[in-house]
Design a protein around this motif. Structure first.
Motif, PDB file in Angstrom:
ATOM      1  N   TRP A 113      28.825  16.966  13.474  1.00  0.00           N
ATOM      2  CA  TRP A 113      29.106  15.641  14.021  1.00  0.00           C
ATOM      3  C   TRP A 113      30.462  15.604  14.719  1.00  0.00           C
ATOM      4  CZ3 TRP A 113      32.464  11.644  11.873  1.00  0.00           C
ATOM      5  CH2 TRP A 113      32.316  10.413  12.496  1.00  0.00           C
ATOM      6  N   LEU A 114      31.450  16.266  14.122  1.00  0.00           N
ATOM      7  CA  LEU A 114      32.782  16.276  14.737  1.00  0.00           C
ATOM      8  C   LEU A 114      32.817  17.096  16.020  1.00  0.00           C
ATOM      9  CD1 LEU A 114      35.076  16.637  11.593  1.00  0.00           C
ATOM     10  CD2 LEU A 114      34.674  14.592  12.963  1.00  0.00           C
ATOM     11  N   ARG A 115      31.925  18.068  16.162  1.00  0.00           N
ATOM     12  CA  ARG A 115      31.886  18.868  17.385  1.00  0.00           C
ATOM     13  C   ARG A 115      31.069  18.215  18.490  1.00  0.00           C
ATOM     14  NH1 ARG A 115      31.059  23.174  13.625  1.00  0.00           N
ATOM     15  NH2 ARG A 115      28.811  23.031  14.038  1.00  0.00           N
ATOM     16  N   SER A 116      30.414  17.115  18.196  1.00  0.00           N
ATOM     17  CA  SER A 116      29.559  16.482  19.201  1.00  0.00           C
ATOM     18  C   SER A 116      30.392  15.952  20.361  1.00  0.00           C
ATOM     19  CB  SER A 116      28.783  15.328  18.558  1.00  0.00           C
ATOM     20  OG  SER A 116      28.061  14.605  19.539  1.00  0.00           O
ATOM     21  N   LEU A 154      35.613   3.575  27.197  1.00  0.00           N
ATOM     22  CA  LEU A 154      34.224   4.021  27.049  1.00  0.00           C
ATOM     23  C   LEU A 154      33.747   4.768  28.293  1.00  0.00           C
ATOM     24  CD1 LEU A 154      32.630   0.903  25.318  1.00  0.00           C
ATOM     25  CD2 LEU A 154      32.928   3.165  24.327  1.00  0.00           C
ATOM     26  N   SER A 155      34.180   4.312  29.464  1.00  0.00           N
ATOM     27  CA  SER A 155      33.827   5.019  30.696  1.00  0.00           C
ATOM     28  C   SER A 155      34.403   6.432  30.698  1.00  0.00           C
ATOM     29  CB  SER A 155      34.340   4.246  31.911  1.00  0.00           C
ATOM     30  OG  SER A 155      34.178   4.980  33.100  1.00  0.00           O
ATOM     31  N   PHE A 156      35.657   6.556  30.279  1.00  0.00           N
ATOM     32  CA  PHE A 156      36.266   7.889  30.212  1.00  0.00           C
ATOM     33  C   PHE A 156      35.575   8.764  29.166  1.00  0.00           C
ATOM     34  CE2 PHE A 156      40.502   5.818  31.649  1.00  0.00           C
ATOM     35  CZ  PHE A 156      40.024   5.771  32.947  1.00  0.00           C
ATOM     36  N   ALA A 157      35.224   8.183  28.010  1.00  0.00           N
ATOM     37  CA  ALA A 157      34.542   8.956  26.966  1.00  0.00           C
ATOM     38  C   ALA A 157      33.140   9.364  27.399  1.00  0.00           C
ATOM     39  CB  ALA A 157      34.478   8.138  25.674  1.00  0.00           C
ATOM     40  N   ARG A 158      32.493   8.533  28.195  1.00  0.00           N
ATOM     41  CA  ARG A 158      31.133   8.841  28.647  1.00  0.00           C
ATOM     42  C   ARG A 158      31.109  10.001  29.629  1.00  0.00           C
ATOM     43  NH1 ARG A 158      27.482   6.590  32.434  1.00  0.00           N
ATOM     44  NH2 ARG A 158      29.178   5.372  33.327  1.00  0.00           N
ATOM     45  N   HIS A 159      32.236  10.275  30.278  1.00  0.00           N
ATOM     46  CA  HIS A 159      32.305  11.362  31.256  1.00  0.00           C
ATOM     47  C   HIS A 159      33.090  12.561  30.724  1.00  0.00           C
ATOM     48  CE1 HIS A 159      31.197   7.954  33.885  1.00  0.00           C
ATOM     49  NE2 HIS A 159      30.635   8.886  34.620  1.00  0.00           N
ATOM     50  N   GLU A 160      33.216  12.678  29.414  1.00  0.00           N
ATOM     51  CA  GLU A 160      33.764  13.902  28.846  1.00  0.00           C
ATOM     52  C   GLU A 160      32.778  15.054  29.067  1.00  0.00           C
ATOM     53  OE1 GLU A 160      35.084  13.735  24.849  1.00  0.00           O
ATOM     54  OE2 GLU A 160      36.042  11.789  25.058  1.00  0.00           O
ATOM     55  N   PRO A 161      33.250  16.301  28.990  1.00  0.00           N
ATOM     56  CA  PRO A 161      32.334  17.429  29.181  1.00  0.00           C
ATOM     57  C   PRO A 161      31.203  17.432  28.159  1.00  0.00           C
ATOM     58  CG  PRO A 161      34.614  18.153  29.331  1.00  0.00           C
ATOM     59  CD  PRO A 161      34.663  16.731  28.877  1.00  0.00           C
ATOM     60  N   GLY A 162      29.961  17.333  28.649  1.00  0.00           N
ATOM     61  CA  GLY A 162      28.780  17.349  27.799  1.00  0.00           C
ATOM     62  C   GLY A 162      28.429  16.026  27.171  1.00  0.00           C
ATOM     63  N   ALA A 163      29.267  14.991  27.309  1.00  0.00           N
ATOM     64  CA  ALA A 163      28.994  13.716  26.640  1.00  0.00           C
ATOM     65  C   ALA A 163      27.813  12.988  27.271  1.00  0.00           C
ATOM     66  CB  ALA A 163      30.237  12.833  26.680  1.00  0.00           C
ATOM     67  N   ALA A 164      27.705  13.034  28.601  1.00  0.00           N
ATOM     68  CA  ALA A 164      26.618  12.300  29.263  1.00  0.00           C
ATOM     69  C   ALA A 164      25.252  12.821  28.825  1.00  0.00           C
ATOM     70  CB  ALA A 164      26.778  12.406  30.779  1.00  0.00           C
ATOM     71  N   ASP A 165      25.091  14.143  28.748  1.00  0.00           N
ATOM     72  CA  ASP A 165      23.809  14.707  28.320  1.00  0.00           C
ATOM     73  C   ASP A 165      23.512  14.359  26.867  1.00  0.00           C
ATOM     74  OD1 ASP A 165      23.540  15.831  30.830  1.00  0.00           O
ATOM     75  OD2 ASP A 165      24.442  17.738  30.235  1.00  0.00           O
ATOM     76  N   ALA A 166      24.525  14.413  26.010  1.00  0.00           N
ATOM     77  CA  ALA A 166      24.305  14.082  24.598  1.00  0.00           C
ATOM     78  C   ALA A 166      23.932  12.621  24.423  1.00  0.00           C
ATOM     79  CB  ALA A 166      25.565  14.407  23.796  1.00  0.00           C
ATOM     80  N   ILE A 167      24.590  11.732  25.155  1.00  0.00           N
ATOM     81  CA  ILE A 167      24.259  10.301  25.050  1.00  0.00           C
ATOM     82  C   ILE A 167      22.868  10.034  25.602  1.00  0.00           C
ATOM     83  CG2 ILE A 167      24.918   8.004  25.856  1.00  0.00           C
ATOM     84  CD1 ILE A 167      27.827   9.040  25.917  1.00  0.00           C
ATOM     85  N   ARG A 168      22.519  10.694  26.724  1.00  0.00           N
ATOM     86  CA  ARG A 168      21.195  10.493  27.305  1.00  0.00           C
ATOM     87  C   ARG A 168      20.106  10.989  26.364  1.00  0.00           C
ATOM     88  NH1 ARG A 168      21.898  13.476  31.313  1.00  0.00           N
ATOM     89  NH2 ARG A 168      23.115  11.966  32.507  1.00  0.00           N
ATOM     90  N   ALA A 169      20.335  12.116  25.707  1.00  0.00           N
ATOM     91  CA  ALA A 169      19.346  12.638  24.762  1.00  0.00           C
ATOM     92  C   ALA A 169      19.187  11.706  23.571  1.00  0.00           C
ATOM     93  CB  ALA A 169      19.759  14.035  24.295  1.00  0.00           C
ATOM     94  N   ARG A 170      20.289  11.161  23.070  1.00  0.00           N
ATOM     95  CA  ARG A 170      20.205  10.249  21.938  1.00  0.00           C
ATOM     96  C   ARG A 170      19.489   8.960  22.313  1.00  0.00           C
ATOM     97  NH1 ARG A 170      20.329  10.854  16.763  1.00  0.00           N
ATOM     98  NH2 ARG A 170      22.019  12.348  17.080  1.00  0.00           N
ATOM     99  N   VAL A 171      19.789   8.413  23.479  1.00  0.00           N
ATOM    100  CA  VAL A 171      19.126   7.186  23.912  1.00  0.00           C
ATOM    101  C   VAL A 171      17.639   7.431  24.125  1.00  0.00           C
ATOM    102  CG1 VAL A 171      19.002   5.506  25.788  1.00  0.00           C
ATOM    103  CG2 VAL A 171      21.222   6.219  24.909  1.00  0.00           C
ATOM    104  N   GLY A 172      17.281   8.583  24.705  1.00  0.00           N
ATOM    105  CA  GLY A 172      15.866   8.893  24.892  1.00  0.00           C
ATOM    106  C   GLY A 172      15.132   9.038  23.580  1.00  0.00           C
ATOM    107  N   ILE A 191      42.292  12.676  24.745  1.00  0.00           N
ATOM    108  CA  ILE A 191      43.347  13.238  25.591  1.00  0.00           C
ATOM    109  C   ILE A 191      43.297  14.764  25.570  1.00  0.00           C
ATOM    110  CG2 ILE A 191      45.846  13.429  25.867  1.00  0.00           C
ATOM    111  CD1 ILE A 191      46.078  10.579  24.815  1.00  0.00           C
ATOM    112  N   THR A 192      42.995  15.345  24.408  1.00  0.00           N
ATOM    113  CA  THR A 192      42.971  16.800  24.304  1.00  0.00           C
ATOM    114  C   THR A 192      41.694  17.417  24.872  1.00  0.00           C
ATOM    115  OG1 THR A 192      42.085  16.600  22.047  1.00  0.00           O
ATOM    116  CG2 THR A 192      44.479  16.772  22.301  1.00  0.00           C
ATOM    117  N   ARG A 193      40.610  16.664  24.959  1.00  0.00           N
ATOM    118  CA  ARG A 193      39.338  17.219  25.431  1.00  0.00           C
ATOM    119  C   ARG A 193      39.158  17.100  26.935  1.00  0.00           C
ATOM    120  NH1 ARG A 193      34.765  18.204  22.842  1.00  0.00           N
ATOM    121  NH2 ARG A 193      33.610  17.034  24.429  1.00  0.00           N
ATOM    122  N   ILE A 194      39.773  16.110  27.560  1.00  0.00           N
ATOM    123  CA  ILE A 194      39.561  15.846  28.973  1.00  0.00           C
ATOM    124  C   ILE A 194      40.539  16.665  29.802  1.00  0.00           C
ATOM    125  CG2 ILE A 194      39.579  14.046  30.744  1.00  0.00           C
ATOM    126  CD1 ILE A 194      38.803  12.059  28.588  1.00  0.00           C
TER     127      ILE A 194
END
Length: 544
Positions: free
Chosen positions: A44-47, A399-417, A337-340
């Motif tokens: 969960w922490l690596r997500s 939230l906009s910045f968090a949504r565009h972190e590396p790999g975040a968009a695909d993970a959120i899209r998969a969860r919503v689907g 800040i450390t991931r982006i």
């Protein structure tokens, strides 16, 4: 049936039972629960979508706590004014409904949009802040920092905070290679900062100016500005704050009360009653809605000192819960800040973090007596429309910045689907066949059905050209010899050992002994079309 066969018959149908007994471990009866929990938490922490969901949860909890505490702390004040006891909640809820679509819109926009809109946002913030010094502006408590448009009051300095955070980030990202040169560091950042702080301080709002200084310091620290510039800015700030305190009797009295504990007039009235509220709350509090200090004893009970009412009603654990939420928010923003990798996003997150968290911890330190009274509200919780709407909009930007972190968009899209598919599951009618979910699976299922249909039609055509005679089975000694003869015709495939073909069989078996089988020869015939007409017959007799 002999006696021996009778005794053996039950043994033929006796079920196979395992002699192994499954027992739980005495030391670890539930298995490695700790290992599974640690593995789940680590996953969960690596997500990459953790920051997005954490911001949603923390923001929702803070907003819910704020609405409940505004209702509790403003109920008596509203009744004293002859209004409905729910007037404070209705007012705060109206601003929350205004801020919700702004939050969603800000979360849906891309980070590049904010970078392009940095200058327009800054100019809009300056324009609104200058309206304070027009007939639209008014003051309260010695500060002139509000404007009134119709029946609505606004605090333009809240919007100026957000605009300043985005603007500094855009300038730093553009001048990143030149930040070590003083002229590029001073222009245009220094003039804009001086103008922003000057407009706020001209309205005598020292608390808001200090929060803006935290925002500027956080942004420039993450941008990589040399430390000597922070030392120089801190020296200038100390001189400026000292001058403003010495020129204001009200501020001087607050500082004297905080440093020496000496009350000059009513300067310690608010601070003392805030500490009384926290003391009366104890460990568990007096109960939600049961505060005594909000009955006209504690000034600004629903605004600057709402944390004291929360401590009185919810106790120490309630205040620690709110403190833990803001600490969790700080950890999430630090992780962002450390991931982006984008400097603009990093500096923007740092500025907004320093603003919201600095203001929150300053308010809690004022209520607990660790700082003098500054008049700073608690973000998301204190009553105030402008502060709530702007804080919710800033949360949408995060939230906009968090949504565009590396790999975040695909993970959120998969969860919503996955949630969407789970929400549309309904019980299937009785006898219904399962429908494949993908087009590939549907094509595979259709091809399998076509092959099954072709096999069934071929077997039907073959059975029409086959004539069989019933075999007879006779009794014979167990170790005797048996024969099976066969005669028949089969139209269709080739024949073994010449041109003969095989259609049916007549067999006779004696006990379980040897058998004679029709057949023989090798395949040399060619394939013939299937036909119900009989072909040449063959009788072969053999013993085994």
């Amino acid at each position: 049936m002999t006696a021996e066969q009778t005794r053996r018959r039950p043994q033929r149908y006796r079920s196979e039972r395992s002699t192994t007994v499954l027992r739980t471990s005495d030391e670890n009866p539930l298995g490695d629960v700790g290992g599974r929990v640690r593995e789940g938490i680590a996953t969960w922490l690596r997500s990459p979508a953790l920051d997005f969901y954490a911001l949603l949860v923390i923001g929702g909890l803070l907003l819910g706590i704020g609405l409940v505490m505004v209702l509790s702390s403003s109920m008596i004040i509203s009744l004293g004014r002859g209004e409905s006891p729910y007037a404070g909640l209705i007012s705060q809820g109206r601003f929350a409904l205004i801020g919700l679509p702004l939050l969603v819109l800000a979360a849906l926009l891309r980070p590049g949009f904010y970078r392009r809109m940095a200058w327009p946002l800054l100019l809009l913030g300056f324009a609104l802040q200058m309206l304070v010094f027009t007939p639209l502006g008014f003051g309260a408590g010695g500060n002139r920092n509000w404007i009134r448009i119709g029946s609505m009051t606004l605090q333009p300095s809240e919007l100026l905070k957000l605009a300043l955070a985005v603007w500094i980030a855009s300038i730093v990202a553009m001048k990143r290679p030149l930040m070590n040169q003083p002229k590029h560091l001073l222009f245009p950042i220094a003039p804009v900062i001086v103008i922003a702080l000057g407009l706020v301080l001209y309205g005598h709002d020292l608390g808001t100016a200090m929060v803006m200084c935290m925002l500027i310091a956080g942004s420039l620290w993450v941008a990589g500005v040399p430390r000597r510039w922070f030392a120089l800015a801190a020296a200038v700030g100390v001189v400026g704050v000292t001058g403003m305190v010495l020129t204001s009797a009200n501020r001087m009295a607050r500082i004297t009360t905080w440093l020496h504990g000496e009350c000059v007039g009513s300067s310690c009235y608010q601070a003392d009653h805030g500490l009384m509220a926290l003391a009366e709350g104890g460990w568990w509090g007096v109960g939600l809605g049961e505060s005594r200090q909000k009955w006209g004893l504690l000034p600004a009970a629903d605004n600057d000192y709402i944390f004291a009412v929360l401590g009185e009603e919810m106790g120490l654990f309630g205040t620690l819960g709110v403190l833990a939420l803001f600490a969790a928010l700080a950890l999430v923003l630090l992780r962002m800040i450390t991931r982006i990798d984008d400097l603009f996003v990093q500096v923007s997150v740092a500025g907004i973090s320093a603003w919201l968290l600095g203001q929150a911890f300053t308010n809690m330190m004022v209520v607990t007596g660790l700082l003098p009274v500054l008049g700073v509200p608690l973000p998301f919780i204190s009553a105030g429309g402008s502060a709530l709407v702007t804080s919710m909009t800033a949360l949408g930007v995060l939230l906009s910045f968090a949504r565009h972190e590396p790999g975040a968009a695909d993970a959120i899209r998969a969860r919503v689907g996955r949630v969407r598919r789970g929400a549309t599951v309904v019980p299937a009618p009785a006898g219904a066949q399962a429908v494949p979910r993908s087009a590939r699976a549907r094509r595979r299922s259709a091809a399998k059905a076509a092959r099954a249909a072709s096999r069934s039609s071929a077997s039907g055509a073959s059975s029409r050209g086959r004539t069989t005679t019933a075999g007879t089975r006779g009794s014979a000694p167990r170790r005797g010899t048996g024969t099976r003869g066969g005669t028949g015709t089969r139209g269709g495939t080739g024949a073994r050992g010449g041109t003969s073909s095989r259609s049916g069989s007549t067999a006779s078996r004696a006990g379980g002994g040897s058998r004679a089988r029709a057949g023989g020869g090798s395949r040399t015939g060619a394939a013939q079309p299937a036909s119900p007409a009989p072909s040449r017959t063959r009788r072969t007799r053999g013993t085994r």
